[in-house]
Design an enzyme around this catalytic site. Structure first.
Site, PDB file in Angstrom:
ATOM      1  N   SER A  30      -9.622   2.366   3.330  1.00  0.00           N
ATOM      2  CA  SER A  30      -8.742   3.112   2.469  1.00  0.00           C
ATOM      3  C   SER A  30      -7.818   2.221   1.627  1.00  0.00           C
ATOM      4  O   SER A  30      -7.184   2.714   0.698  1.00  0.00           O
ATOM      5  CB  SER A  30      -7.878   4.065   3.292  1.00  0.00           C
ATOM      6  N   LYS A  85       0.871  -1.184   0.000  1.00  0.00           N
ATOM      7  CA  LYS A  85       0.000   0.000   0.000  1.00  0.00           C
ATOM      8  C   LYS A  85       0.905   1.231   0.000  1.00  0.00           C
ATOM      9  O   LYS A  85       1.952   1.251   0.685  1.00  0.00           O
ATOM     10  CB  LYS A  85      -0.869  -0.033   1.259  1.00  0.00           C
ATOM     11  N   SER A 134      -9.922  -0.156   7.482  1.00  0.00           N
ATOM     12  CA  SER A 134      -9.391  -0.033   6.131  1.00  0.00           C
ATOM     13  C   SER A 134      -8.759  -1.261   5.509  1.00  0.00           C
ATOM     14  O   SER A 134      -8.359  -1.208   4.340  1.00  0.00           O
ATOM     15  CB  SER A 134      -8.373   1.116   6.082  1.00  0.00           C
TER      16      SER A 134
END
Lengths: 482, 98, 485
Positions: free
Chosen positions: C153, C78, C177
């Site tokens: 997210s 990420k 998330s």
């Protein structure tokens, strides 16, 4: 209680920021050395790079514990950190890691000596750890400022006094006391000119007898003991003058201008001072185990007050002399070394506070850089005590030692400065002098006792200063009686 | 929960985020909605409750006082917006916190 | 079977046995990325050259019998994890030009175990969002149905693993998330105990809530990756000083007798039928596996949402103060003075959701409101955490749906912050209490996956993996993956 303008008293609190002399920073492993090229001692943590986290330096805890003991304060455990939020280019994270509730040191006091010899107790509210900010440089950048973050993250301990100081003199006495303590503990070099000790003064005034506190101002940018005194004095007078003119005091931060000897307000927005303190989530509460505290306190040196008392008792010094010598740890050590060698504490104290201090001040040297070592001075005094030289000659020897660096005996030998103590020699000199000065003799015998000094002087001159003064006195007295 | 214009301006200044005039009303509305959420906490009985700032019930570790970082100025300043003579440049700082 | 259809565990075995090389595997994924990701937009940066170099080195290690534990497995990170000399944007304009000068501990841990890094995945800006629609680099599409969001997210990580453009991906979870995108994309997502994974180099959003974790296609795969990521880090003061257990040790043990609690406050909520029925089915599966189902109560759990939306914005308002245009990142053009530099850099560099949260956080901490909001929230947080402590006295795991519904269409909730926040009502409590949570697929409704969540007691990730793995041995939901065209 000091009274100003006949009916006013001043209420003063001092916030002193002390830079701790660690090798690395409070929360990162970058060096804290003074004078490095810009941003060469600012690692990614000090630069607040995305994703970095603080890790606590264990040495600062030891330093804080020692300071707490010296301030007769409580050590809080656990103690925790908080974020103090504001924007400024020398504050990379946009917040400073400091302490809010539960500072590491709390509720202490310091007994300070006033000029009249009395002691006053000033409360120390707290002392807490926080990180220093970087520096802004303003010249040479055509309308821009250059930010150097070498200093960012250096550990500070902020010592906050109770508002129990009532005059500029008391403020300086308190400040000097703190200075002495931090140097004694070797936790800081306490250099105000270089910024390793900084003082902010909170000042307000009120009518004598009033219970209410006046509005206070905070004065910054005072970087010497003298300026602290002057700035506070100025601010007290300014506030009194304002109030007496019918104005009110604005609660604000002011900057001291040492050139003009005035203070003026800093330009910041009001609500900009909402620091929005909250507990630092990247750090856990710090627990100080009893064993850790005990071990740390075992490493504490004898503190100024204790040393002063010991000097009075052990060396039979006056309180005044003891106080002066104990104020600086290096000076105190020097004194003890001299006394060790010379065996005369009184003479050692006198020579240090007299001749030696004069030379050091003349050349702006610290005791550690004295051109005469403690041992050497001790030997000089020994030679006075054993009558090898007179006290007066010793002063010459001292000067020669200072400039040449040579040993006492070598100088005495070379210059032939040995005191004349041979009684027959002195007798013959005394006789000679008396014979050569019949007029004065007549006057002395007819009652002008003051002329005794003249005869002493002549004998000393005759002996080139080397005659033992005590013996000269005795022999002269006898001879003159005849 | 109502938010006054003055309050929003002050908060925006504290956070150093400029809000342009046109977005002001809608932003204010959105924030007020979020603030309404908070009302729920009023009913909670928390008098004897200790605040929780960490999920961990541990104490802070320490590191020895050693210099472990070397000069990395060049690398760290590679992405800096404005640098001269090793210093980060910003519009002139007049005075402020210190 | 195609290479990308093999599980991470099977790929690892294949590499060990020499059935294929890491270079082949990596090239395979890189090809898929170039074919499919333009549409999905799950990657912000693809590090093709270095990936192939790493694969080559991995192959050499296998040849010389010096293979590392995860050698040659292609994963994605990420874009919240700092990767040295590689663009690390956090999905924001503020860092759109930022090449990190160092790598995060998570990245280093995985690289020391030999993974191949395919690139950095897309995400909601500064990890704030539940749909991956706030990214400066454009929204991410759900591979199941491209009109729908992948969740957030960690939307990029979820989409890329779901579309099989990487074997697994790292991600972070502050309020859900990892778990919410896992549910919306049919994946297994693990958020470990707070402190299990180092936060050093993981760009901070809300420090006391953030945790790094994994998005993978099975519990087993996620356990393998999590073990490599985890461990004490002296650079992170909040990292646990506990040994990392072998998360796979008991994974095959039957869970007979394990006690699973169902919080009545969760099940009293009004949920769509398909969520209720898929959750009920999951509960039945657990009964069949021998678990005991108990009703429990988390009386203060409804405080979670407001608590979270005070604490997270408060912490982020301070964490994001460093983005000021001075030392790195975006700077506005021609700032006329210092104030202008700050005000315009931050106005232009941050998106609206980030700005909203910074402002809320600033407000909650401001003089006059600190006690009523921030302090009150921290106290309520204790109440929520205490409820779990109490619950774990009688049960081993707490079960609930992961999300209130399946995925939603792009744009559907982006105008309504509160609507968006409600996505996290089941996931937030675990973050507040610092407890580990796992989400895994339990159904499919109209072509969109559903997930169920298990929350365990502190440090009990192994138990979570075991329970999830046993479920995955008994069901096939996790094996369904979208066909990407």
């Amino acid at each position: 209680m000091t009274v100003f303008n006949e009916s006013w008293e001043a209420v003063i609190g001092l916030e002193i920021h002390v830079q701790l002399a660690t090798n690395s920073k409070l929360f990162s492993g970058a060096s804290t050395n003074f004078g490095a090229l810009p941003n060469t001692q600012a690692c990614n943590i000090d630069l607040a790079m995305p994703g970095v986290l603080p890790v606590l330096n264990e040495e600062v805890l030891k330093m804080a514990v020692k300071l707490g003991k010296a301030l007769n304060a409580n050590i809080n455990s656990p103690t925790s950190f908080a974020r103090k939020n504001y924007f400024y280019p020398d504050l990379p994270k946009g917040y400073q890691i400091s302490q809010m509730d539960k500072p590491i040191v709390e509720d202490g006091f310091l007994d300070i000596e006033l000029e009249d010899g009395s002691t006053k107790r000033i409360g120390v509210t707290r002392a807490h750890l926080e990180e220093d900010a970087g520096k802004s440089l303003h010249e040479d950048f055509e309308g821009k400022s250059g930010i150097d973050l070498n200093r960012s993250g250096t550990p500070l301990i902020e010592i906050v006094s109770e508002p129990e100081i009532n005059s500029p003199e008391e403020a300086v006495a308190y400040l000097k006391s703190i200075h002495s303590i931090i140097r004694y503990l070797e936790i800081s070099d306490g250099n105000m000119a270089e910024g390793s000790m900084r003082c902010d003064a909170n000042v307000s005034v009120r009518k004598v007898g009033s219970e209410e506190l006046g509005t206070r101002t905070e004065t910054k940018n005072v970087n010497s003991f003298r300026f602290v005194e002057k700035a506070i004095q100025y601010e007290i007078e300014r506030q009194i003058s304002e109030i007496e003119s019918g104005n009110t005091i604005t609660q604000e931060t002011r900057l001291y201008d040492s050139q003009a000897n005035t203070t003026r307000p800093m330009r910041t927005k009001e609500y900009a001072n909402d620091y929005r303190y909250f507990p630092e989530p990247d750090l856990l509460p710090v627990v100080l185990e009893d064993s850790f505290i005990k071990k740390t306190l075992e490493q504490m040196p004898e503190m100024p007050n204790e040393k002063k008392l010991r000097f009075v008792n052990e060396y039979d010094l006056s309180e005044y002399d003891a106080s002066l010598l104990a104020a600086d740890r290096d000076l105190a050590n020097y004194f003890e070394e001299v006394t060790d060698e010379s065996k005369s504490a009184k003479l050692s104290a006198n020579w240090i506070m007299g001749e030696l201090s004069a030379e050091l001040n003349k050349e702006n040297l610290h005791i550690l850089n004295s051109k005469i070592s403690a041992k050497q001075l001790g030997q000089l005094i020994k030679r006075i005590e054993d009558s090898t030289i007179s006290g007066k000659i010793a002063k010459d020897v001292f000067e020669k030692m200072w400039s040449s660096g040579n040993e006492v005996d070598a100088i005495i030998e070379k210059e032939g400065m040995q005191q004349v103590t041979d009684l027959s020699e002195i007798e013959s000199m005394v006789s000679k002098v008396i014979d050569e000065n019949p007029d004065q003799l007549k006057q002395y015998l007819s009652g002008k006792d003051r002329l005794f000094g003249f005869f002493v002087g002549q004998v000393m001159k005759e002996s080139q200063g080397k005659a033992n003064p005590t013996q000269v006195n005795e022999i002269l007295k006898e001879k003159l009686k005849e | 929960m109502a938010l006054s214009d003055k309050e929003l301006k002050e908060i925006a200044y504290l956070a150093r985020i400029n809000i342009d005039k046109d977005s002001f009303p809608s932003l204010k509305g959105e924030l007020e909605q979020i603030l309404d959420l908070f009302e729920k906490l009023n009913s909670a009985e928390t008098n004897e409750v200790e605040a929780m700032s960490h999920p961990l019930n541990l104490s802070q570790p320490t590191r020895p006082d050693e210099v472990t970082e070397e000069d990395q100025r060049e690398k760290l300043q590679e992405t800096a917006p404005s640098v001269q003579s090793g210093l980060f440049l910003v519009p002139k700082v007049i005075e402020g916190e210190d | 079977m195609k290479l990308h259809e093999l599980s991470l565990k099977e790929q690892l075995n294949g590499l060990k046995e020499g059935s294929f090389s890491s270079t082949e595997l990596t090239k395979h994924y890189l090809d898929r990325i170039s074919s499919f990701d333009k549409d999905l937009n799950s990657f912000i940066t693809v590090t093709e050259e270095s990936a192939l170099n790493q694969a080559k080195e991995s192959d050499e290690r296998y040849k010389s019998n010096k293979a590392l534990p995860l050698d040659g497995i292609p994963i994605a990170h990420k874009d919240i994890f700092c990767t040295e000399d590689i663009l690390t944007t956090c999905g924001s304009k503020m860092l759109s030009n930022f090449k990190a000068p160092y790598s995060s501990t998570v990245v280093n841990n995985l690289s020391s175990d030999g993974v191949v890094v395919l690139g950095k995945t897309n995400m909601d800006e500064f990890a704030m969002g539940s749909s991956n629609e706030t990214s400066f680099f454009g929204p991410v599409k759900n591979p199941w149905n491209k009109e729908y969001v992948p969740g957030g997210s960690s939307g990029g990580s979820a989409a890329c693993v779901s579309a099989q453009l990487a074997s697994a991906a790292t991600a972070t979870d502050t309020g859900g998330s990892i778990r919410q995108p896992a549910a919306l994309c049919g994946l297994t997502g693990i958020k470990p105990t707070y402190g299990r994974v180092s936060r050093y180099g993981m760009i901070a959003f809300a420090s006391s809530l953030d945790q790094g974790g994994v998005l993978a296609r099975s519990a087993e795969d996620s356990a393998i990756l999590l073990e490599s990521m985890s461990g004490h880090d002296p650079k992170d003061s909040t990292s646990l000083n506990e040994d990392v257990p072998n998360f796979l040790e008991n994974i095959d043990s039957p869970i007979k007798g394990m006690k699973i609690g169902l919080p009545k406050e969760f099940f009293e909520r009004d949920l769509p039928n398909h969520v209720e029925s898929s959750t009920k089915e999951a509960i039945e599966t657990y009964k069949d596996l021998g678990a005991e189902i108990h009703e429990i109560s988390l009386p203060n759990v409804d405080l979670s949402l407001p608590v979270y939306y005070i604490i997270a914005p408060a912490e982020c308002s301070a964490n994001l103060s460093r983005y000021d245009g001075v030392r790195y990142g975006y700077r506005c053009e021609d700032p006329k003075d210092l104030e202008d530099l700050y005000m315009r850099t931050r106005e232009e560099g941050f998106g609206s959701e980030v700005k909203r949260r910074i402002l809320i956080g600033t407000y909650a901490l401001s003089a006059g409101y600190y006690d009523a909001y921030y302090l009150k929230a921290q106290k309520c947080r204790r109440l929520v955490a205490n409820d779990f402590t109490e619950a774990f006295k009688s049960v081993d795991l707490v079960l609930s749906p992961t999300t209130p519904d399946t995925s939603f269409k792009a744009g559907e909730k982006s105008d309504d912050p509160i609507e968006m926040y409600l996505q996290d009502i089941f996931t937030i409590p675990a973050n507040l209490a610092g407890l580990p949570g796992i989400s895994f697929p339990c159904g499919n409704h109209e072509g969109l996956p559903l997930g169920v969540q298990l929350v365990g007691d502190s440090l009990k990730e192994a138990q979570l993996f075991q329970a999830a793995h046993q479920f995955q041995e008994a069901t096939d939901w996790h094996k369904n993956l979208p066909e990407v065209k």
